[in-house]
Design a protein around this motif. Structure first.
Motif, PDB file in Angstrom:
ATOM      1  N   ASP A  73     -61.081  -6.290 -37.738  1.00  0.00           N
ATOM      2  CA  ASP A  73     -60.410  -5.563 -38.820  1.00  0.00           C
ATOM      3  C   ASP A  73     -59.749  -6.609 -39.709  1.00  0.00           C
ATOM      4  OD1 ASP A  73     -59.062  -3.860 -40.474  1.00  0.00           O
ATOM      5  OD2 ASP A  73     -57.521  -3.328 -39.017  1.00  0.00           O
ATOM      6  N   LEU A 111     -68.157  -2.732 -43.162  1.00  0.00           N
ATOM      7  CA  LEU A 111     -67.768  -1.406 -43.637  1.00  0.00           C
ATOM      8  C   LEU A 111     -66.568  -1.565 -44.568  1.00  0.00           C
ATOM      9  CD1 LEU A 111     -67.906   0.664 -40.308  1.00  0.00           C
ATOM     10  CD2 LEU A 111     -69.682   0.419 -42.050  1.00  0.00           C
ATOM     11  N   VAL A 152     -63.795   0.588 -46.464  1.00  0.00           N
ATOM     12  CA  VAL A 152     -63.182   1.911 -46.488  1.00  0.00           C
ATOM     13  C   VAL A 152     -62.258   2.001 -47.686  1.00  0.00           C
ATOM     14  CG1 VAL A 152     -61.763   3.563 -45.217  1.00  0.00           C
ATOM     15  CG2 VAL A 152     -63.293   2.025 -43.979  1.00  0.00           C
ATOM     16  N   THR A 153     -62.378   3.059 -48.459  1.00  0.00           N
ATOM     17  CA  THR A 153     -61.550   3.213 -49.652  1.00  0.00           C
ATOM     18  C   THR A 153     -61.072   4.654 -49.767  1.00  0.00           C
ATOM     19  OG1 THR A 153     -61.475   2.879 -52.057  1.00  0.00           O
ATOM     20  CG2 THR A 153     -63.522   3.742 -51.142  1.00  0.00           C
ATOM     21  N   ASP A 154     -60.001   4.833 -50.470  1.00  0.00           N
ATOM     22  CA  ASP A 154     -59.440   6.158 -50.723  1.00  0.00           C
ATOM     23  C   ASP A 154     -60.005   6.656 -52.050  1.00  0.00           C
ATOM     24  OD1 ASP A 154     -57.982   8.417 -51.186  1.00  0.00           O
ATOM     25  OD2 ASP A 154     -56.014   7.508 -50.824  1.00  0.00           O
TER      26      ASP A 154
END
Length: 480
Positions: free
Chosen positions: A8, A30, A32-34
């Motif tokens: 991470d 990967l 990751v987004t909002d």
């Protein structure tokens, strides 16, 4: 069934430089987004530094150690039911796991005897320096050093020793010299070159990712004036138009290691996204990062208004190109542009692609306040080798003999890159005892096998691939 490591990545800006340790062709990433947020929204870079622990398998390889020395590895290898028998196979094993991100292993002079079995340990060591504010504020003398580090990116050995010594549960202090060498190798920190006004051994480092202050605007002026002549501006970016800030910070670290930092009123001219360096014979190198473009130019200071040295310019060009292509392994493609030294450094509308300029005699620069015309060769002449360098001519035996004196220990890797087989290289090594004679033998064998194609261009490309400083080899050979 296969072993898997999961990482991470820390998201704070100062940790961007550490991500490359774990980048590998043999990995899946990967992001990751909002999606409820707009893509242009600014994310606050908070001071909360969470641990990034890998789910580490391969425990049978690591034995809960952070680092292991080569001789110990040989001892352990000999106890295996089916040991790795040849040194070449062991090197291949180590390189594979390095490429996979499981370990860190380099065959350089300083680091070839050690293997970092836990890359996270190295990141934690660097993180402990950046996040030590709470510890340092309780110690006034040390806190002053930490504030200096936080504001100017100057990392002193006194501060390193104090921070790593206080964490009794870690092995940072035990391996402090080795850790600092790895942090230098990875471009997280860089020890500056000795400057004329400094006395004694340099005992501090710069950490470019910590720099926060922007360069003053007047520092970025590169137009000609009395007693000052500047080159055109050489610009590097990628075909995708995206160049991570971490790449520039590593380039800045490499420049700090290679050239003395310029000073003005006793202050180092190194900033967030910019550095100025002293070259020989009153030349200064400017390295500036803006809008995903690395801009470099060289200014010559002279009472007679002398032109900047093309030899120095070409040396810098080779250095930056080699750094981006080989040390950073940028695979998306490097694009190189030129701009005139009168144009606004923050306006990218006046970039001329270097590859497309050779067929043009003149180009028009649309810089304010008025348009003006440049002869193409006036922009190009500083950065590219002229025809007199004969890069496409076949190298002579005399030229190869001179270069052999300066190639160094990577000669076997160079032979492989030039197309020789392992058997051919082994035969040459058996025939000659002296290293320089082995190098001559490899180069002459390559010349014999490639009649008409054993050119300087091919040799330079091969040297760059295996990590040999081609510019230094060529320039030193010319002096003989």
């Amino acid at each position: 069934m296969a072993d898997v490591s999961i990482w991470d990545f820390a998201g704070q800006y100062v940790f961007y430089a550490t991500h490359q340790v774990f980048l590998s062709r043999r990995a899946v990433y990967l992001l990751v987004t909002d999606i409820s947020k707009h893509v242009e929204d600014t994310v606050k870079d908070d001071d909360c530094f969470l641990d990034s622990k890998g789910v580490q398998t391969l425990e049978n390889i690591r034995w809960n150690l952070q680092v292991i020395y080569k001789d110990r590895l040989h001892d352990l290898n000999s106890t295996l039911p089916v040991p790795i028998e040849r040194e070449e196979e062991l090197e291949l094993f180590l390189r594979f796991h390095h490429e996979s991100g499981n370990i860190l292993y380099y065959s350089d002079d300083k680091l070839s005897d050690t293997i970092v079995l836990d890359p996270q340990w190295l990141i934690d060591a660097f993180k402990s320096l950046i996040t030590a504010k709470m510890f340092c504020c309780r110690k006034p003398n040390i806190f002053k050093k930490w504030i200096q580090f936080d504001q100017s990116a100057i990392l002193t050995r006194e501060l390193v020793d104090a921070i790593w010594k206080q964490d009794e549960s870690s092995t940072f202090k035990e391996y402090d010299e080795l850790l600092l060498e790895y942090l230098e190798k990875l471009g997280f920190i860089s020890k500056p070159r000795q400057q004329s006004d400094e006395i004694g051994e340099i005992n501090y480092y710069f950490a470019p990712c910590v720099l926060k202050t922007s360069p003053p605007e007047d520092l970025l002026v590169c137009s000609d004036c009395k007693n000052r002549r500047s080159t055109s501006v050489l610009c590097f970016t990628t075909t995708s138009g995206f160049l991570p800030t971490a790449v520039f910070n590593k380039l800045l670290a490499a420049c700090i290691d290679k050239w003395p930092i310029s000073k003005l009123n006793k202050k180092n001219l190194v900033f967030c996204g910019c550095g100025v360096f002293d070259l020989e014979d009153n030349h200064k190198l400017y390295v500036y990062f803006f809008d995903h473009i690395i801009n470099i130019w060289i200014t010559k200071y002279s009472t007679t208004d002398e032109e900047p040295s093309t030899c120095l310019c070409q040396h810098v060009h080779e250095f930056v190109s080699e750094f981006l292509k080989n040390r950073m392994r940028i695979t998306s493609g490097i694009e190189v542009f030129l701009r005139c030294n009168q144009s606004n450094i923050h306006n990218n509308d006046n970039l001329f692609e270097l590859e497309n300029m050779s067929g043009k005699q003149e180009v028009v620069c649309n810089t304010e306040p008025v348009h003006h015309v440049h002869r193409t060769n006036e922009l190009i002449k500083y950065w590219l080798y002229s025809d007199s360098d004969h890069q496409l001519d076949e190298l002579t035996e005399k030229e190869l003999n001179r270069m052999a004196l300066h190639i160094g220990k990577e000669y076997q890797s160079l032979g492989i890159e030039l197309g020789l087989s392992n058997a051919e290289i082994e035969h040459i090594c058996l025939d000659y005892k002296a290293t320089v004679d082995r190098i001559r033998g490899i180069l002459l064998k390559w010349k014999d096998q490639n009649v008409g194609n054993a050119t300087l261009e091919v040799l330079v490309n091969a040297m760059n691939v295996v990590g040999i400083d081609a510019v230094t080899v060529i320039e030193t050979a010319k002096e003989k």
